[in-house]
Design a protein around this motif. Sequence first.
Motif, mmCIF file in Angstrom:
data_model
loop_
_atom_site.group_PDB
_atom_site.id
_atom_site.type_symbol
_atom_site.label_atom_id
_atom_site.label_comp_id
_atom_site.label_asym_id
_atom_site.label_seq_id
_atom_site.Cartn_x
_atom_site.Cartn_y
_atom_site.Cartn_z
ATOM 1 N N GLU A 141 -4.090 2.888 -2.164
ATOM 2 C CA GLU A 141 -4.414 1.525 -3.066
ATOM 3 C C GLU A 141 -3.332 0.921 -3.798
ATOM 4 O O GLU A 141 -3.526 -0.200 -3.798
ATOM 5 N N LYS A 142 -2.496 1.695 -4.353
ATOM 6 C CA LYS A 142 -1.794 1.104 -5.449
ATOM 7 C C LYS A 142 -0.369 0.639 -4.613
ATOM 8 O O LYS A 142 0.365 -0.248 -5.147
ATOM 9 N N PHE A 143 -0.104 0.974 -3.431
ATOM 10 C CA PHE A 143 1.233 0.426 -2.642
ATOM 11 C C PHE A 143 0.924 -0.127 -1.258
ATOM 12 O O PHE A 143 1.221 -1.465 -1.158
ATOM 13 N N ILE A 144 0.364 0.822 -0.468
ATOM 14 C CA ILE A 144 0.147 0.355 1.037
ATOM 15 C C ILE A 144 -0.664 -0.924 1.159
ATOM 16 O O ILE A 144 -0.211 -2.006 1.791
ATOM 17 N N GLU A 145 -1.780 -1.005 0.334
ATOM 18 C CA GLU A 145 -2.622 -2.033 0.652
ATOM 19 C C GLU A 145 -2.414 -3.243 0.159
ATOM 20 O O GLU A 145 -2.434 -4.475 0.838
ATOM 21 N N PRO A 146 -1.548 -3.593 -1.100
ATOM 22 C CA PRO A 146 -0.888 -4.573 -1.551
ATOM 23 C C PRO A 146 0.230 -5.147 -0.509
ATOM 24 O O PRO A 146 0.289 -6.276 -0.229
ATOM 25 N N CYS A 147 0.939 -4.205 0.036
ATOM 26 C CA CYS A 147 2.089 -4.728 0.989
ATOM 27 C C CYS A 147 1.223 -5.225 2.008
ATOM 28 O O CYS A 147 2.031 -6.184 2.830
ATOM 29 N N PHE A 184 6.348 -7.318 -7.745
ATOM 30 C CA PHE A 184 7.487 -6.207 -8.187
ATOM 31 C C PHE A 184 6.555 -5.414 -9.348
ATOM 32 O O PHE A 184 6.668 -4.095 -9.318
ATOM 33 N N LYS A 185 6.212 -5.892 -10.462
ATOM 34 C CA LYS A 185 5.657 -5.386 -11.720
ATOM 35 C C LYS A 185 4.564 -4.450 -11.282
ATOM 36 O O LYS A 185 4.317 -3.317 -11.750
ATOM 37 N N ASN A 186 3.709 -5.124 -10.632
ATOM 38 C CA ASN A 186 2.350 -4.478 -10.264
ATOM 39 C C ASN A 186 2.664 -3.160 -9.137
ATOM 40 O O ASN A 186 2.225 -1.910 -9.343
ATOM 41 N N LEU A 187 3.552 -3.318 -8.389
ATOM 42 C CA LEU A 187 4.166 -2.123 -7.332
ATOM 43 C C LEU A 187 4.648 -1.094 -8.215
ATOM 44 O O LEU A 187 4.515 0.050 -8.045
#
Length: 357
Positions: free
Chosen positions: A301-307, A272-275
Amino acid sequence: MTMELDVFVGNTTIMDEEVYQLWLDGYTVNDAVKVRMDGGVLEECEASADVLLSDTMDQYRTFQMCERLLHSPSKLGNQLLFQIQPHRQAMLIERYYTFDDAFVREVLGKKLSKGTKKDLDDIGAKTGVTLKSCRRQFDNFKRVFKVVEELKGPLVENIQHHFLLSDKLARDYAAIVFFANNRFETGKRKLQYLTFQDFAFCAGQLINNWTVGAFDNMVEDMDVDLDKEFLQDLKELKVLITDKDLLDQHKSLVCSALRGKTNNLNEMETNFKNLSRGLVNIAAKLTNAKDVRDLFIDLVEKFIEPCRSDRWTAADVRLYLTHYSNSAHLLDTFKHQVVWNRYMDVVKSCIFKMYHD
């Protein structure tokens, strides 16, 4: 000896749609004749090869003479040289301005200048579009951009009014103009999976919500430039990640709302905190031109790839972002709801569109 003849004289311009398409696609006369012969036109019309060659050359000459009128489509309906029925005029214009998605994907976001035009040879080889067709499409993008960039009023309507295009095609051109003006990065490797239609959808969201014209449709450059005052206001959203109590409270509200609705709750809670930092930092940096250009690479990079790495489904992303966005309204000390809505409505829509293989 006398003979009676019935003579009929007409001046309706005869245009074969198939030949027009071959001309638009950049085929030479001889190549077009070969395509027509392979399609069985000789048997169909009981004509000789010489007649077919003569007919093709005649049509090509007609299209070349019409081309200068197609550069200013309103002139096509007001001229007397070619007697063309209105529905045929509409077809000629629409097809002339239609483009290949593979081609536009290569030039999207680039400056519509001589430098880019020099690359058309390489783009043609990569996409399989003939050089002649690449030039026509590129010149069309440039022409539309030059006509509408200084006009007041809604961008799509201006394009439709000046170029007589269908609503769908006018919206696609609006996206091309908007991307060229703001120079959004679309060529990085991580963005290659995105199609032109993905970007065109996102452009529509940005135009309708983040430009000055989203709220005042008679200002200068209304749908082309982003609203600088709104971009400045986005810095206020940083409180959602810099205030530890607010960040923890937001996380608690989102996770409570998600409980029992997804199999990825643990990953959502952990990340949660990273996103949240990712999405809020993107917003806070949009006052810089370079960060505006990098908007789509940042979202990936900041949202789609981590998900993706946590194997979220598209439904998981939709669920998470919906609750993430809505829960901010329940934070008593958070006072920037209007700016938050204006930002997140667009970001959500874009991510939903971009989250695919």
